[in-house]
Design a protein around this motif. Sequence first.
Motif, PDB file in Angstrom:
ATOM      1  N   LEU A 149      -4.863 -51.060 -20.693  1.00 11.86           N
ATOM      2  CA  LEU A 149      -3.838 -50.129 -20.227  1.00 11.86           C
ATOM      3  C   LEU A 149      -2.586 -50.199 -21.097  1.00 11.86           C
ATOM      4  O   LEU A 149      -1.961 -49.179 -21.386  1.00 11.86           O
ATOM      5  N   LEU A 150      -2.233 -51.409 -21.528  1.00  9.30           N
ATOM      6  CA  LEU A 150      -1.046 -51.566 -22.369  1.00  9.30           C
ATOM      7  C   LEU A 150      -1.250 -50.979 -23.761  1.00  9.30           C
ATOM      8  O   LEU A 150      -0.268 -50.633 -24.438  1.00  9.30           O
ATOM      9  N   GLU A 151      -2.484 -50.839 -24.189  1.00  7.18           N
ATOM     10  CA  GLU A 151      -2.726 -50.222 -25.490  1.00  7.18           C
ATOM     11  C   GLU A 151      -2.272 -48.759 -25.500  1.00  7.18           C
ATOM     12  O   GLU A 151      -1.984 -48.188 -26.551  1.00  7.18           O
ATOM     13  N   ARG A 152      -2.179 -48.164 -24.325  1.00 13.16           N
ATOM     14  CA  ARG A 152      -1.728 -46.770 -24.213  1.00 13.16           C
ATOM     15  C   ARG A 152      -0.213 -46.660 -24.239  1.00 13.16           C
ATOM     16  O   ARG A 152       0.330 -45.555 -24.275  1.00 13.16           O
ATOM     17  N   GLY A 153       0.480 -47.791 -24.198  1.00 16.79           N
ATOM     18  CA  GLY A 153       1.933 -47.782 -24.244  1.00 16.79           C
ATOM     19  C   GLY A 153       2.515 -48.820 -23.310  1.00 16.79           C
ATOM     20  O   GLY A 153       1.812 -49.355 -22.437  1.00 16.79           O
ATOM     21  N   PRO A 154       3.788 -49.169 -23.475  1.00 16.14           N
ATOM     22  CA  PRO A 154       4.424 -50.184 -22.617  1.00 16.14           C
ATOM     23  C   PRO A 154       4.363 -49.785 -21.144  1.00 16.14           C
ATOM     24  O   PRO A 154       4.480 -48.615 -20.789  1.00 16.14           O
ATOM     25  N   ARG A 155       4.162 -50.784 -20.293  1.00 16.09           N
ATOM     26  CA  ARG A 155       4.075 -50.579 -18.853  1.00 16.09           C
ATOM     27  C   ARG A 155       4.774 -51.752 -18.158  1.00 16.09           C
ATOM     28  O   ARG A 155       4.914 -52.833 -18.715  1.00 16.09           O
ATOM     29  N   TYR A 156       5.172 -51.532 -16.891  1.00 21.98           N
ATOM     30  CA  TYR A 156       5.668 -52.638 -16.069  1.00 21.98           C
ATOM     31  C   TYR A 156       4.604 -52.996 -15.033  1.00 21.98           C
ATOM     32  O   TYR A 156       3.601 -52.293 -14.868  1.00 21.98           O
ATOM     33  N   GLY A 157       4.828 -54.094 -14.315  1.00 17.16           N
ATOM     34  CA  GLY A 157       3.782 -54.676 -13.476  1.00 17.16           C
ATOM     35  C   GLY A 157       3.159 -53.765 -12.446  1.00 17.16           C
ATOM     36  O   GLY A 157       1.943 -53.581 -12.412  1.00 17.16           O
ATOM     37  N   SER A 158       3.976 -53.170 -11.567  1.00 15.60           N
ATOM     38  CA  SER A 158       3.402 -52.351 -10.510  1.00 15.60           C
ATOM     39  C   SER A 158       2.773 -51.080 -11.068  1.00 15.60           C
ATOM     40  O   SER A 158       1.818 -50.532 -10.504  1.00 15.60           O
ATOM     41  N   GLN A 159       3.277 -50.615 -12.208  1.00 13.78           N
ATOM     42  CA  GLN A 159       2.669 -49.459 -12.875  1.00 13.78           C
ATOM     43  C   GLN A 159       1.266 -49.815 -13.369  1.00 13.78           C
ATOM     44  O   GLN A 159       0.326 -49.018 -13.232  1.00 13.78           O
ATOM     45  N   LEU A 160       1.123 -50.996 -13.911  1.00 12.07           N
ATOM     46  CA  LEU A 160      -0.191 -51.458 -14.360  1.00 12.07           C
ATOM     47  C   LEU A 160      -1.165 -51.566 -13.186  1.00 12.07           C
ATOM     48  O   LEU A 160      -2.339 -51.187 -13.285  1.00 12.07           O
ATOM     49  N   ARG A 161      -0.681 -52.085 -12.067  1.00  8.31           N
ATOM     50  CA  ARG A 161      -1.544 -52.195 -10.886  1.00  8.31           C
ATOM     51  C   ARG A 161      -2.020 -50.810 -10.438  1.00  8.31           C
ATOM     52  O   ARG A 161      -3.216 -50.608 -10.173  1.00  8.31           O
ATOM     53  N   THR A 162      -1.092 -49.860 -10.370  1.00  8.37           N
ATOM     54  CA  THR A 162      -1.450 -48.511  -9.927  1.00  8.37           C
ATOM     55  C   THR A 162      -2.468 -47.878 -10.864  1.00  8.37           C
ATOM     56  O   THR A 162      -3.460 -47.276 -10.421  1.00  8.37           O
ATOM     57  N   GLU A 163      -2.260 -48.003 -12.172  1.00  9.91           N
ATOM     58  CA  GLU A 163      -3.171 -47.389 -13.134  1.00  9.91           C
ATOM     59  C   GLU A 163      -4.528 -48.085 -13.136  1.00  9.91           C
ATOM     60  O   GLU A 163      -5.568 -47.426 -13.292  1.00  9.91           O
ATOM     61  N   PHE A 164      -4.549 -49.406 -12.968  1.00 10.49           N
ATOM     62  CA  PHE A 164      -5.817 -50.132 -12.908  1.00 10.49           C
ATOM     63  C   PHE A 164      -6.640 -49.661 -11.712  1.00 10.49           C
ATOM     64  O   PHE A 164      -7.841 -49.394 -11.824  1.00 10.49           O
ATOM     65  N   GLU A 165      -5.991 -49.538 -10.562  1.00 14.30           N
ATOM     66  CA  GLU A 165      -6.704 -49.122  -9.352  1.00 14.30           C
ATOM     67  C   GLU A 165      -7.131 -47.655  -9.441  1.00 14.30           C
ATOM     68  O   GLU A 165      -8.197 -47.283  -8.943  1.00 14.30           O
ATOM     69  N   SER A 166      -6.315 -46.823 -10.082  1.00 16.39           N
ATOM     70  CA  SER A 166      -6.694 -45.431 -10.250  1.00 16.39           C
ATOM     71  C   SER A 166      -7.924 -45.316 -11.147  1.00 16.39           C
ATOM     72  O   SER A 166      -8.846 -44.538 -10.865  1.00 16.39           O
ATOM     73  N   ARG A 167      -7.951 -46.118 -12.208  1.00 14.96           N
ATOM     74  CA  ARG A 167      -9.066 -46.049 -13.151  1.00 14.96           C
ATOM     75  C   ARG A 167     -10.371 -46.550 -12.525  1.00 14.96           C
ATOM     76  O   ARG A 167     -11.443 -46.046 -12.845  1.00 14.96           O
ATOM     77  N   THR A 168     -10.279 -47.533 -11.643  1.00 13.82           N
ATOM     78  CA  THR A 168     -11.488 -48.126 -11.049  1.00 13.82           C
ATOM     79  C   THR A 168     -11.729 -47.683  -9.615  1.00 13.82           C
ATOM     80  O   THR A 168     -12.625 -48.187  -8.948  1.00 13.82           O
TER      81      THR A 168
END
Length: 227
Positions: free
Chosen positions: A10-29
């Motif tokens: 997810l970070l390869e797509r650009g800088p992220r903060y913690g809760s943003q990473l959690r949201t995107e991880f759960e959306s992807r899976t």
Amino acid sequence: MSIRHGLLALLERGPRYGSQLRTEFESRTGSTWPLNVGQVYTTLARLERDGLVAPDGEDAAGHTLYAITDPGRAELRQWYERPVDRTNPPRDELSIKLAMAVGAPGVDIRAVIQSQRHATIKAMQDYTRLKAQALAEIESGRSGERDDLAWLLVVEQLIFQTEAEARWLDHCESRLVRLAGPADRGAEPTPHQAATTAQGTAPAPVTAATTSASATDLPRRARTRRG
């Protein structure tokens, strides 16, 4: 499950903060493997310690952003290229349960198998419904196609997994019938057992099209984003 590499991806797509990473991880899976913010920040701290990510300032709301480093990109490429190691499979509760049930006093292992088969088929039915919803989302273009395609791949893996589990349960039941002594056979064989013993082959796979019912313990995406 590699949370570590999932966050790097997810970070390869650009800088992220913690809760943003959690949201995107759960959306992807599809929230199949939900994370909490604590897990995300603990993993980010380890990635930073290992030089794979680095702090990258703050956003307008004051959230600390993290960015992937060059060593992090190299680690991610190696993860994509490296097959998943199957030499140390994770513990499977169902396999352990049946192994312990064999010969356990007062336990009807065939009843255990029947109960699990019912639950497995219910899950298969719902996963198939979720697959249809994911396909409809992709075809309609109503939401992010990348996340819907990712979720489709995940839910299809769950379908294949439950189909395999149903076949394995049929195999376990027929194995018990073949190995049981005449005094232990007792009850009339089930259709699964009859097909196996009469034809000498494994019963036909159970498919979601032959089932009816809905599972209650599904990924959160089925109850929220998937409606």
